[in-house]
Design a protein around this motif. Structure first.
Motif, short mmCIF file in Angstrom:
data_model
loop_
_atom_site.label_atom_id
_atom_site.label_comp_id
_atom_site.label_asym_id
_atom_site.label_seq_id
_atom_site.Cartn_x
_atom_site.Cartn_y
_atom_site.Cartn_z
N THR A 79 0.80 -1.22 0.00
CA THR A 79 0.00 0.00 0.00
C THR A 79 0.84 1.27 0.00
O THR A 79 1.98 1.29 0.44
CB THR A 79 -0.96 -0.01 1.20
OG1 THR A 79 -1.92 1.05 1.06
CG2 THR A 79 -0.23 0.14 2.52
N ARG A 89 0.48 9.80 -9.26
CA ARG A 89 0.00 9.07 -8.09
C ARG A 89 -1.03 9.88 -7.30
O ARG A 89 -1.20 9.68 -6.11
CB ARG A 89 1.18 8.69 -7.19
CG ARG A 89 2.16 7.77 -7.84
CD ARG A 89 3.52 7.70 -7.18
NE ARG A 89 3.42 7.51 -5.75
CZ ARG A 89 3.78 8.43 -4.85
NH1 ARG A 89 4.25 9.61 -5.22
NH2 ARG A 89 3.67 8.17 -3.57
N ILE A 96 -2.21 3.06 -9.13
CA ILE A 96 -2.04 1.61 -9.36
C ILE A 96 -1.43 1.37 -10.74
O ILE A 96 -0.61 0.45 -10.91
CB ILE A 96 -3.39 0.88 -9.19
CG1 ILE A 96 -3.82 0.93 -7.72
CG2 ILE A 96 -3.28 -0.57 -9.66
CD1 ILE A 96 -5.18 0.35 -7.44
N ASP A 105 3.02 -5.57 -9.45
CA ASP A 105 1.78 -6.28 -9.79
C ASP A 105 1.80 -7.65 -9.11
O ASP A 105 2.82 -8.08 -8.58
CB ASP A 105 1.58 -6.38 -11.30
CG ASP A 105 2.70 -7.11 -12.01
OD1 ASP A 105 3.62 -7.60 -11.32
OD2 ASP A 105 2.66 -7.20 -13.25
N VAL A 113 -2.10 -4.67 -4.62
CA VAL A 113 -1.80 -3.28 -4.29
C VAL A 113 -3.12 -2.58 -3.98
O VAL A 113 -4.05 -2.59 -4.79
CB VAL A 113 -1.07 -2.56 -5.44
CG1 VAL A 113 -0.94 -1.07 -5.14
CG2 VAL A 113 0.29 -3.17 -5.68
#
Length: 368
Positions: A79, A89, A96, A105, A113
């Motif tokens: 996270t 972001r 993501i 991934d 995630v």
């Protein structure tokens, strides 16, 4: 009483000494399994890195922590939180997508995630801390909801904080945009004599608080949110802040947010810090400058203050690189962070964190 900080160098002459193996060994020696209970939703918090940055922690090493958390019977998720500034972001979709672009991934890291403050940074939980600057802080909802945490940090320099370590990772990395804004507050101003009117500051401002008037930058402080991106990108150093009064307050607000991030998780958090690619800037910038010192190794501890103190000491013990942002303090024993930015005071983080009971600066370094 001293806190234990475990250290692994990057030397390796066999498969048993690979960096992957050392990450797993540090997890075991630091006793992180005792922080995690069966069926815990365990947050592995880290900086995924702005698009264009390449000094963030390798997903291959994150995979080792994910597997150790699974061995403890818990449910790991990787996270980060959305940013205050414009970039790759600032919302969960872009965030993501950037994570996948950087290798975070499921196929690589073995865990999902989850952006802890939601699609647009509004998954927020208030946490009562009753400190000097804040009675209540805004922490990302999924950080508060997590049962345990492993905080993975790329230790590096920072434009304002001096250095970014585990404490800053807790404070900024666990806060939604409104929490980041509350920590910053300091407002930059333009130095007209230095300004060339290039407009790079205006291009990155997330609130359109900067305009170019008569080939000079003008900052509207009523719109400014204090993200400092303008300072980072200005090629002529024409934007500054009141270091003497503003930055000590910024540092204290940041550390109080660290208190909010860990509240309710006593003895449920482990810290791993990577002293590799020790760059001058936060991984929020869309580039990675040359390292200021050689790669050093990896640290692990249950104490965020001790691990940052050890990281700072280990960096300062190195011979600095001439071909880097270091303009002075290159010799072993000299402060590399003020060698880049003389107005910063990184150790203030450690002093205030110790004062608030987050940990101790007194540590014992144990080498693998």
């Amino acid at each position: 009483m001293k806190s234990t900080v475990w250290f692994a160098s990057l030397r390796a002459r066999s498969g048993d000494e690979s960096t992957e193996a050392k990450v797993r060994k540090l997890f075991e020696l630091a006793g992180f399994s005792s922080c995690i209970h069966a069926r815990d939703r365990t947050a592995i918090t880290l900086h995924i890195g702005e698009k264009g940055n390449d000094s963030f922690i390798s997903p291959v090493y994150v995979r080792q922590v994910v597997e150790k958390v699974k061995e403890a019977g818990a449910l790991p998720f990787v996270t980060d939180t959305n940013t205050l500034y414009l970039g790759s972001r600032s919302n969960a979709v872009d965030h993501i997508t950037t994570a996948i672009h950087h290798g975070f991934d499921y196929a690589v890291i073995g865990a999902p995630v989850i952006i802890a403050d939601g699609l647009s940074g509004r998954n927020v939980s208030p946490v009562v801390i009753n400190k000097k600057h804040f009675a209540t802080v805004a922490i990302a909802g999924d950080i508060v909801a997590a049962d345990s945490m492993i905080v993975m940090t790329h230790f590096k320099g920072h434009e304002v904080a001096g250095f970014g370590g585990a404490l800053k990772n807790l404070a900024m990395g666990c806060a939604p945009p409104q929490g980041k804004r509350a920590q910053h507050q300091a407002k930059p101003f333009s130095l007209r004599d230095n300004c060339t009117g290039c407009g790079k500051c205006a291009d990155v401002c997330p609130k359109s608080a900067i305009t170019i008037v008569e080939k000079k930058s003008v900052i509207d402080k009523s719109l400014c949110i204090g993200c400092f991106e303008c300072m980072t990108v200005c090629p002529s150093h024409a934007i500054d802040i009141d270091w003497e009064t503003e930055i000590p307050l910024f540092t204290e607000r940041m550390i109080e947010y660290s208190c909010g991030a860990v509240k309710g998780k006593t003895d449920r958090i482990g810290y791993i810090s990577f002293l590799t690619r020790i760059t001058p800037d936060c991984d929020c910038v869309p580039w990675s400058d040359a390292s200021i010192v050689p790669d050093i190794g990896i640290l692990a501890s249950k104490d965020p203050v001790a691990i940052d103190a050890a990281a700072c000491d280990l960096v300062n013990q190195q011979q600095g690189f001439a071909e880097s942002l270091l303009s002075r303090h290159r010799h072993p024993g000299e402060d590399k962070f003020t060698g880049m930015r003389p107005n910063t005071d990184g150790p203030r983080q450690l002093r205030y964190a110790e004062e608030l009971g987050l940990g101790t600066r007194d540590y014992e370094l144990i080498r693998l």
